[in-house]
Scaffold this motif. Structure first.
Motif, PDB file in Angstrom:
ATOM      1  N   LEU A  39       0.742  -1.655  -0.156  1.00 18.85           N
ATOM      2  CA  LEU A  39      -0.180   0.278  -0.123  1.00 18.85           C
ATOM      3  C   LEU A  39       1.004   1.395   0.266  1.00 18.85           C
ATOM      4  O   LEU A  39       1.924   1.198   1.135  1.00 18.85           O
ATOM      5  CB  LEU A  39      -1.188  -0.346   1.205  1.00 18.85           C
ATOM      6  N   PHE A  40       0.366   2.084  -0.794  1.00 19.09           N
ATOM      7  CA  PHE A  40       1.027   3.102  -1.385  1.00 19.09           C
ATOM      8  C   PHE A  40       0.409   4.866  -0.961  1.00 19.09           C
ATOM      9  O   PHE A  40      -0.836   4.484  -0.724  1.00 19.09           O
ATOM     10  CB  PHE A  40       1.660   3.475  -2.739  1.00 19.09           C
ATOM     11  N   GLN A  41       0.895   5.727  -0.025  1.00 23.09           N
ATOM     12  CA  GLN A  41       0.481   6.976  -0.193  1.00 23.09           C
ATOM     13  C   GLN A  41      -0.051   7.835  -0.789  1.00 23.09           C
ATOM     14  O   GLN A  41      -1.303   8.907  -1.152  1.00 23.09           O
ATOM     15  CB  GLN A  41       0.825   7.290   1.495  1.00 23.09           C
ATOM     16  N   SER A  42       0.895   7.832  -1.887  1.00 20.62           N
ATOM     17  CA  SER A  42       0.393   8.441  -3.143  1.00 20.62           C
ATOM     18  C   SER A  42       0.480   8.025  -4.142  1.00 20.62           C
ATOM     19  O   SER A  42       1.000   6.429  -4.279  1.00 20.62           O
ATOM     20  CB  SER A  42       1.180   9.629  -3.430  1.00 20.62           C
ATOM     21  N   TYR A  43       0.016   8.303  -6.212  1.00 21.48           N
ATOM     22  CA  TYR A  43       0.210   7.519  -7.157  1.00 21.48           C
ATOM     23  C   TYR A  43       1.547   8.011  -7.720  1.00 21.48           C
ATOM     24  O   TYR A  43       1.601   6.781  -7.975  1.00 21.48           O
ATOM     25  CB  TYR A  43      -1.347   7.581  -7.521  1.00 21.48           C
ATOM     26  N   GLU A  44       1.956   8.488  -7.701  1.00 24.21           N
ATOM     27  CA  GLU A  44       3.207   8.573  -7.896  1.00 24.21           C
ATOM     28  C   GLU A  44       4.137   8.268  -7.256  1.00 24.21           C
ATOM     29  O   GLU A  44       5.558   7.535  -7.733  1.00 24.21           O
ATOM     30  CB  GLU A  44       3.588  10.319  -7.777  1.00 24.21           C
ATOM     31  N   ALA A  45       4.220   8.019  -6.290  1.00 19.12           N
ATOM     32  CA  ALA A  45       4.916   6.844  -5.040  1.00 19.12           C
ATOM     33  C   ALA A  45       4.898   5.282  -5.749  1.00 19.12           C
ATOM     34  O   ALA A  45       5.941   4.708  -6.114  1.00 19.12           O
ATOM     35  CB  ALA A  45       4.688   7.070  -3.825  1.00 19.12           C
ATOM     36  N   GLN A  46       3.571   5.576  -6.237  1.00 20.14           N
ATOM     37  CA  GLN A  46       3.653   3.543  -6.456  1.00 20.14           C
ATOM     38  C   GLN A  46       3.593   3.665  -8.273  1.00 20.14           C
ATOM     39  O   GLN A  46       4.469   2.435  -8.307  1.00 20.14           O
ATOM     40  CB  GLN A  46       1.684   3.278  -6.973  1.00 20.14           C
ATOM     41  N   VAL A  47       3.853   4.603  -9.194  1.00 21.56           N
ATOM     42  CA  VAL A  47       4.714   4.937 -10.281  1.00 21.56           C
ATOM     43  C   VAL A  47       5.563   4.104 -10.231  1.00 21.56           C
ATOM     44  O   VAL A  47       6.271   3.662 -10.500  1.00 21.56           O
ATOM     45  CB  VAL A  47       4.382   5.549 -11.077  1.00 21.56           C
ATOM     46  N   TYR A  48       6.057   5.808  -9.500  1.00 20.17           N
ATOM     47  CA  TYR A  48       7.847   5.473  -8.741  1.00 20.17           C
ATOM     48  C   TYR A  48       8.178   4.098  -8.623  1.00 20.17           C
ATOM     49  O   TYR A  48       9.451   3.192  -9.569  1.00 20.17           O
ATOM     50  CB  TYR A  48       7.943   6.139  -7.770  1.00 20.17           C
ATOM     51  N   ALA A  49       7.813   2.924  -7.636  1.00 27.90           N
ATOM     52  CA  ALA A  49       8.171   2.101  -7.349  1.00 27.90           C
ATOM     53  C   ALA A  49       7.582   0.522  -8.296  1.00 27.90           C
ATOM     54  O   ALA A  49       8.323  -0.527  -9.012  1.00 27.90           O
ATOM     55  CB  ALA A  49       6.932   1.342  -5.953  1.00 27.90           C
ATOM     56  N   LEU A  50       6.538   0.996  -9.405  1.00 26.90           N
ATOM     57  CA  LEU A  50       6.452   0.172 -10.450  1.00 26.90           C
ATOM     58  C   LEU A  50       7.705  -0.011 -11.554  1.00 26.90           C
ATOM     59  O   LEU A  50       7.917  -0.571 -11.835  1.00 26.90           O
ATOM     60  CB  LEU A  50       4.632   0.454 -11.480  1.00 26.90           C
ATOM     61  N   LEU A  51       8.181   1.674 -12.166  1.00 29.12           N
ATOM     62  CA  LEU A  51       9.014   1.362 -12.522  1.00 29.12           C
ATOM     63  C   LEU A  51      10.767   1.248 -12.306  1.00 29.12           C
ATOM     64  O   LEU A  51      11.742   1.688 -12.557  1.00 29.12           O
ATOM     65  CB  LEU A  51       9.116   2.910 -13.582  1.00 29.12           C
ATOM     66  N   ALA A  52      10.574   1.069 -10.866  1.00 31.50           N
ATOM     67  CA  ALA A  52      12.061   1.695 -10.218  1.00 31.50           C
ATOM     68  C   ALA A  52      13.031   0.268 -10.483  1.00 31.50           C
ATOM     69  O   ALA A  52      12.611  -0.729 -10.940  1.00 31.50           O
ATOM     70  CB  ALA A  52      12.037   1.277  -8.394  1.00 31.50           C
ATOM     71  N   GLY A  53      14.549   0.821 -10.383  1.00 31.09           N
ATOM     72  CA  GLY A  53      15.448   0.142 -11.283  1.00 31.09           C
ATOM     73  C   GLY A  53      15.946  -1.053  -9.857  1.00 31.09           C
ATOM     74  O   GLY A  53      15.617  -0.580  -8.611  1.00 31.09           O
ATOM     75  N   SER A  54      16.782  -1.405 -10.560  1.00 33.47           N
ATOM     76  CA  SER A  54      17.416  -2.487  -9.283  1.00 33.47           C
ATOM     77  C   SER A  54      18.627  -1.695  -8.110  1.00 33.47           C
ATOM     78  O   SER A  54      19.085  -1.862  -7.301  1.00 33.47           O
ATOM     79  CB  SER A  54      18.130  -3.625  -9.851  1.00 33.47           C
ATOM     80  N   ASP A  55      18.474  -0.311  -9.289  1.00 27.61           N
ATOM     81  CA  ASP A  55      20.267   0.366  -8.142  1.00 27.61           C
ATOM     82  C   ASP A  55      18.451   1.739  -7.414  1.00 27.61           C
ATOM     83  O   ASP A  55      19.377   2.192  -6.491  1.00 27.61           O
ATOM     84  CB  ASP A  55      20.225   1.108  -9.544  1.00 27.61           C
ATOM     85  N   ASP A  56      17.478   1.259  -7.367  1.00 29.81           N
ATOM     86  CA  ASP A  56      16.793   2.824  -6.829  1.00 29.81           C
ATOM     87  C   ASP A  56      16.312   1.983  -5.612  1.00 29.81           C
ATOM     88  O   ASP A  56      16.370   1.399  -5.167  1.00 29.81           O
ATOM     89  CB  ASP A  56      15.176   2.275  -7.863  1.00 29.81           C
ATOM     90  N   HIS A  57      16.430   2.772  -4.538  1.00 34.87           N
ATOM     91  CA  HIS A  57      16.140   3.094  -3.476  1.00 34.87           C
ATOM     92  C   HIS A  57      14.869   2.953  -3.198  1.00 34.87           C
ATOM     93  O   HIS A  57      14.236   4.502  -2.802  1.00 34.87           O
ATOM     94  CB  HIS A  57      17.418   3.610  -2.547  1.00 34.87           C
TER      95      HIS A  57
END
Length: 284
Positions: A39-57
């Motif tokens: 669960l996320f608190q914003s859609y931007e955070a969710q989309v960021y996680a959807l596109l996160a690469g292996s080096d993304d924190h």
């Protein structure tokens, strides 16, 4: 055994927890698909996680349950590589309604000139982004032809909470705004739920139709997992008493294939309003 599929959803309301507990139970016990939910608190955070690469924190998810704006953000930020999977039957044919006080000075769009229009959160497709876009197509430009009173009460949730639409209706009723823009589902709720005195508001304009939410997969997700997830969704039946409570809570009768022709207006509007630009980082 199929690996775990991580699905993201935004916690815009406490009912989201109940809905996804039911969805997870269905996936595990009936579809035999190991789905876990973040669960996320914003859609931007969710989309960021959807596109996160292996080096993304950042958290990494495989599929996001996105609003129409979040789906378009995922599409834009991934250079059109994200995959739309499925949507609700009720996501097809949304509209924006402009409402005004019955018997008041605003009865048509022309009457909006030099008056105040209430809008919902700036990232709400139905209550802010598209009203401004559609009105401009009708020759009415914000701040030139009409003023706006904006209620950014649930930014990050893309209007899902409905809080900003409540604020819009209140502003129209108490005279702070001459008219207000709300989504067609909320307008139906206002009428069927008797949320305002009978006959107090009237609809003066309806927008062209557009589509709403979309399950969206990350670009590199195994196609077989995408297919299994889509198949599991399509197997849910409103006639099944164990499925119905979850479907009703999520506001649908059946999951359908993506209908991509219903996102053009929002893609254009969001692009022109700067809402498809990828931020450098997003708090998760």
């Amino acid at each position: 055994m199929t690996r775990t599929i991580w699905v993201g959803a935004v916690a815009y309301d406490p009912k989201v927890v109940t809905i996804w507990e039911g969805m997870r139970r269905y996936f595990h016990e009936e579809a035999h698909l190991p789905v876990e939910v973040v669960l996320f608190q914003s859609y931007e955070a969710q989309v960021y996680a959807l596109l996160a690469g292996s080096d993304d924190h950042a958290p990494h998810i495989d599929i996001g349950w996105n609003t129409n704006l979040a789906y378009l953000q995922a599409d834009a930020w991934s250079s059109n590589r994200c995959l739309p999977i499925a949507m609700r039957d009720t996501d097809i044919g949304w509209a924006t309604k402009i409402v005004a006080v019955s018997g008041g000075p605003v009865a048509t769009l022309t009457d909006l000139r030099n008056r105040t229009l209430a809008l919902g959160s700036r990232d709400s497709g139905h209550a802010a982004i598209l009203p401004v876009h559609f009105l401009e197509r009708e020759g009415l430009v914000e701040q030139r032809d009409y003023r706006t009173l904006r209620f950014n009460s649930d930014v990050g949730k893309h209007g899902d909470t409905g809080a900003s639409e409540v604020d819009v209706v209140r502003a129209v009723l108490d005279g702070r705004a001459d008219a207000g823009a709300i989504g067609s589902p909320f307008w139906e709720k206002v009428q069927s739920g008797h949320l305002v005195p009978a006959g107090a508001l009237r609809e003066i304009w309806t927008s062209p139709p557009y589509n709403h939410c979309m399950f969206t997969a990350r670009p590199d997700l195994d196609p077989s997992l995408v297919a299994q997830f889509a198949q599991a969704l399509s197997a849910m039946s409103y006639d099944n008493p164990s499925h119905r409570p979850v479907l009703e809570a999520e506001g649908l009768r059946r999951w359908v294939k993506p209908q991509l022709d219903g996102y053009g207006s929002l893609r254009d509007a969001a692009g022109r309003q700067g809402l498809l630009k990828r931020p450098v980082s997003v708090e998760t």
